[in-house]
Design a protein around this motif. Sequence first.
Motif, PDB file in Angstrom:
ATOM      1  N   ALA A  96       0.835  -1.211   0.000  1.00  0.00           N
ATOM      2  CA  ALA A  96       0.000   0.000   0.000  1.00  0.00           C
ATOM      3  C   ALA A  96       0.865   1.254   0.000  1.00  0.00           C
ATOM      4  CB  ALA A  96      -0.932  -0.007   1.209  1.00  0.00           C
ATOM      5  N   ASP A  97       1.971   1.244   0.780  1.00  0.00           N
ATOM      6  CA  ASP A  97       2.901   2.373   0.781  1.00  0.00           C
ATOM      7  C   ASP A  97       3.480   2.586  -0.614  1.00  0.00           C
ATOM      8  OD1 ASP A  97       2.620   2.681   3.569  1.00  0.00           O
ATOM      9  OD2 ASP A  97       4.329   1.345   3.969  1.00  0.00           O
ATOM     10  N   LEU A 102       3.864   5.488  -5.773  1.00  0.00           N
ATOM     11  CA  LEU A 102       3.875   5.343  -7.229  1.00  0.00           C
ATOM     12  C   LEU A 102       2.774   6.158  -7.889  1.00  0.00           C
ATOM     13  CD1 LEU A 102       5.231   3.610  -9.568  1.00  0.00           C
ATOM     14  CD2 LEU A 102       3.246   2.111  -9.326  1.00  0.00           C
ATOM     15  N   ARG A 103       1.576   6.101  -7.335  1.00  0.00           N
ATOM     16  CA  ARG A 103       0.416   6.658  -8.028  1.00  0.00           C
ATOM     17  C   ARG A 103      -0.046   8.008  -7.486  1.00  0.00           C
ATOM     18  NH1 ARG A 103      -3.267   1.241  -8.991  1.00  0.00           N
ATOM     19  NH2 ARG A 103      -3.508   1.356  -6.718  1.00  0.00           N
ATOM     20  N   GLU A 104       0.405   8.370  -6.265  1.00  0.00           N
ATOM     21  CA  GLU A 104      -0.034   9.633  -5.686  1.00  0.00           C
ATOM     22  C   GLU A 104       1.115  10.560  -5.314  1.00  0.00           C
ATOM     23  OE1 GLU A 104      -2.984   9.185  -2.599  1.00  0.00           O
ATOM     24  OE2 GLU A 104      -3.590   7.231  -3.407  1.00  0.00           O
ATOM     25  N   VAL A 125      -1.679   3.274 -13.612  1.00  0.00           N
ATOM     26  CA  VAL A 125      -1.250   1.875 -13.541  1.00  0.00           C
ATOM     27  C   VAL A 125      -2.253   1.077 -12.708  1.00  0.00           C
ATOM     28  CG1 VAL A 125       0.583   0.317 -12.798  1.00  0.00           C
ATOM     29  CG2 VAL A 125       1.153   2.557 -13.771  1.00  0.00           C
ATOM     30  N   ASP A 126      -2.655  -0.074 -13.205  1.00  0.00           N
ATOM     31  CA  ASP A 126      -3.690  -0.838 -12.506  1.00  0.00           C
ATOM     32  C   ASP A 126      -3.110  -1.643 -11.340  1.00  0.00           C
ATOM     33  OD1 ASP A 126      -2.710  -3.364 -13.449  1.00  0.00           O
ATOM     34  OD2 ASP A 126      -3.927  -3.205 -15.260  1.00  0.00           O
ATOM     35  N   ASP A 127      -3.999  -2.171 -10.503  1.00  0.00           N
ATOM     36  CA  ASP A 127      -3.588  -2.840  -9.271  1.00  0.00           C
ATOM     37  C   ASP A 127      -2.704  -4.059  -9.528  1.00  0.00           C
ATOM     38  OD1 ASP A 127      -5.029  -0.961  -7.856  1.00  0.00           O
ATOM     39  OD2 ASP A 127      -6.753  -2.277  -7.478  1.00  0.00           O
ATOM     40  N   ASP A 128      -3.033  -4.835 -10.553  1.00  0.00           N
ATOM     41  CA  ASP A 128      -2.243  -6.031 -10.842  1.00  0.00           C
ATOM     42  C   ASP A 128      -0.804  -5.671 -11.191  1.00  0.00           C
ATOM     43  OD1 ASP A 128      -4.388  -7.682 -10.367  1.00  0.00           O
ATOM     44  OD2 ASP A 128      -4.903  -7.957 -12.485  1.00  0.00           O
ATOM     45  N   ASP A 129      -0.628  -4.605 -11.953  1.00  0.00           N
ATOM     46  CA  ASP A 129       0.721  -4.196 -12.325  1.00  0.00           C
ATOM     47  C   ASP A 129       1.463  -3.586 -11.139  1.00  0.00           C
ATOM     48  OD1 ASP A 129       0.434  -5.161 -14.861  1.00  0.00           O
ATOM     49  OD2 ASP A 129       0.170  -3.218 -15.837  1.00  0.00           O
ATOM     50  N   TYR A 134       5.775  -4.151  -7.234  1.00  0.00           N
ATOM     51  CA  TYR A 134       6.172  -4.260  -5.823  1.00  0.00           C
ATOM     52  C   TYR A 134       6.946  -5.558  -5.592  1.00  0.00           C
ATOM     53  CZ  TYR A 134       5.773  -4.562  -0.723  1.00  0.00           C
ATOM     54  OH  TYR A 134       6.047  -4.665   0.623  1.00  0.00           O
ATOM     55  N   ALA A 135       6.487  -6.648  -6.160  1.00  0.00           N
ATOM     56  CA  ALA A 135       7.186  -7.928  -6.020  1.00  0.00           C
ATOM     57  C   ALA A 135       8.600  -7.835  -6.583  1.00  0.00           C
ATOM     58  CB  ALA A 135       6.405  -9.031  -6.722  1.00  0.00           C
ATOM     59  N   PHE A 136       8.728  -7.165  -7.707  1.00  0.00           N
ATOM     60  CA  PHE A 136      10.049  -7.022  -8.320  1.00  0.00           C
ATOM     61  C   PHE A 136      10.985  -6.202  -7.445  1.00  0.00           C
ATOM     62  CE2 PHE A 136      12.711  -4.184 -11.020  1.00  0.00           C
ATOM     63  CZ  PHE A 136      13.669  -5.122 -11.369  1.00  0.00           C
TER      64      PHE A 136
END
Length: 434
Positions: A96-97, A102-104, A125-129, A134-136
Amino acid sequence: MKKMLKGLGAALCVALPFIAQAPADAATPAATGAADQTLVQRGAYLAQLGDCAACHTAPKGKPFAGGLPMNTPMGRIYVTNITPDARTGIGGYTEADFARALREGVAKDGHNLYPAMPYPSYAKVDDDDVKALYAFFMHGVAPVQQANRESDIKWPLNMRWPLMFWNMAFLEKGAYRDKPGKDVAWNRGAYLVQGLGHCGSCHTPRGVAFQESALDESGSAFLSGALLDGWFASNLTGEHNTGLGRWSDEDLRTFLKTGANRHASAFGAMTSVINNSTQAMSDQDVAAVSTYLKSLAPVGGTGAAAYTYDPQATKVSLDRPANDAGARVYTAYCMHCHGVDGHGFAPMLAPLAGNPNVLAKDASSLINVTLNGTGDLVIDGVPSPFPMPGFAAVLDDQQIADVLSFVRAGWNNGAPAVGAAEVAKLRQSTQAGR
């Protein structure tokens, strides 16, 4: 997507194939299971599309460790460490952080990021991406303990709280939504161009508050070309002369994969875009980006008649170069690569006749590349054999103005002349610190 606006976007350059699996220790997240490696790999690809390494990796620095200086009208800022180091990077960020930053444009501790981070584009950017990215960054990037550097911006201009109001005015929240009536390829291309690719960060003009004048094709200024950091980022609309109007779909796909085609070659920041991002895009994504860009209505340009090639007057000048100062410089320094006919030897050596960058009203890119040359295009690990050299130490301001005026008038290009004062100004700004 690199100084002021390059940091605001600089269009598509990114992650190099250097990422090592981060070891599991006290400073990094635990190693992911085998089932999650697919997500990490997908995130690595998305990071390439998102231009992350281009800004967050300093020259000769460690991947994503930050430190790259960016010039802004208020002073210099330094890009932050986004490795999973818990002390100096983003190792303590939750998903979430990460998504909020990234988006805000808001860091974990609540301070606002400068919009040198192109979060107005990443907002799409959508949630899945976001999850894959984040995983990367948590599991596919090696942690680096490197403290972030404070900006050189002086008080009170260094206060961050006014950015809250900037965001209220200019940040459009919400992931991209497919446009009805458009096919899958068009919507995928729009998502990449407007979001992860953040092409508008460089190629869209800015308003008085340095906001992009438009964030998608509904705004007439979107991707119509813009000046940034001594370069003019090209018009990407269907405009006939200075845009992509004369480019076929194959021309555009070739350019994105190799940095050169029969119309133009990449230079400046676009060189690293090709090297580190677009050449790594899947063929399907390249085709989608081309589909979207080729659909954009023509805007911008100079208002001149549609370009048609005519070599006659230029050939006469080159036959008698003693009568034309620009022709003298051209025959001595340029003709062996770009030819008497102005066609060059595309795609190896760029054409000048009808080149959209030559026809553009703003000659900044031509001046800059003549002064400073450009970096190597490196495609599949092989550097281009003929990069443009810089002539700052060889030609004076008047000589460069003369030859560029000759080129902009030649072969029926019909573009405005260049003045020595324009060259002197760019020489001073781009040569400082070299």
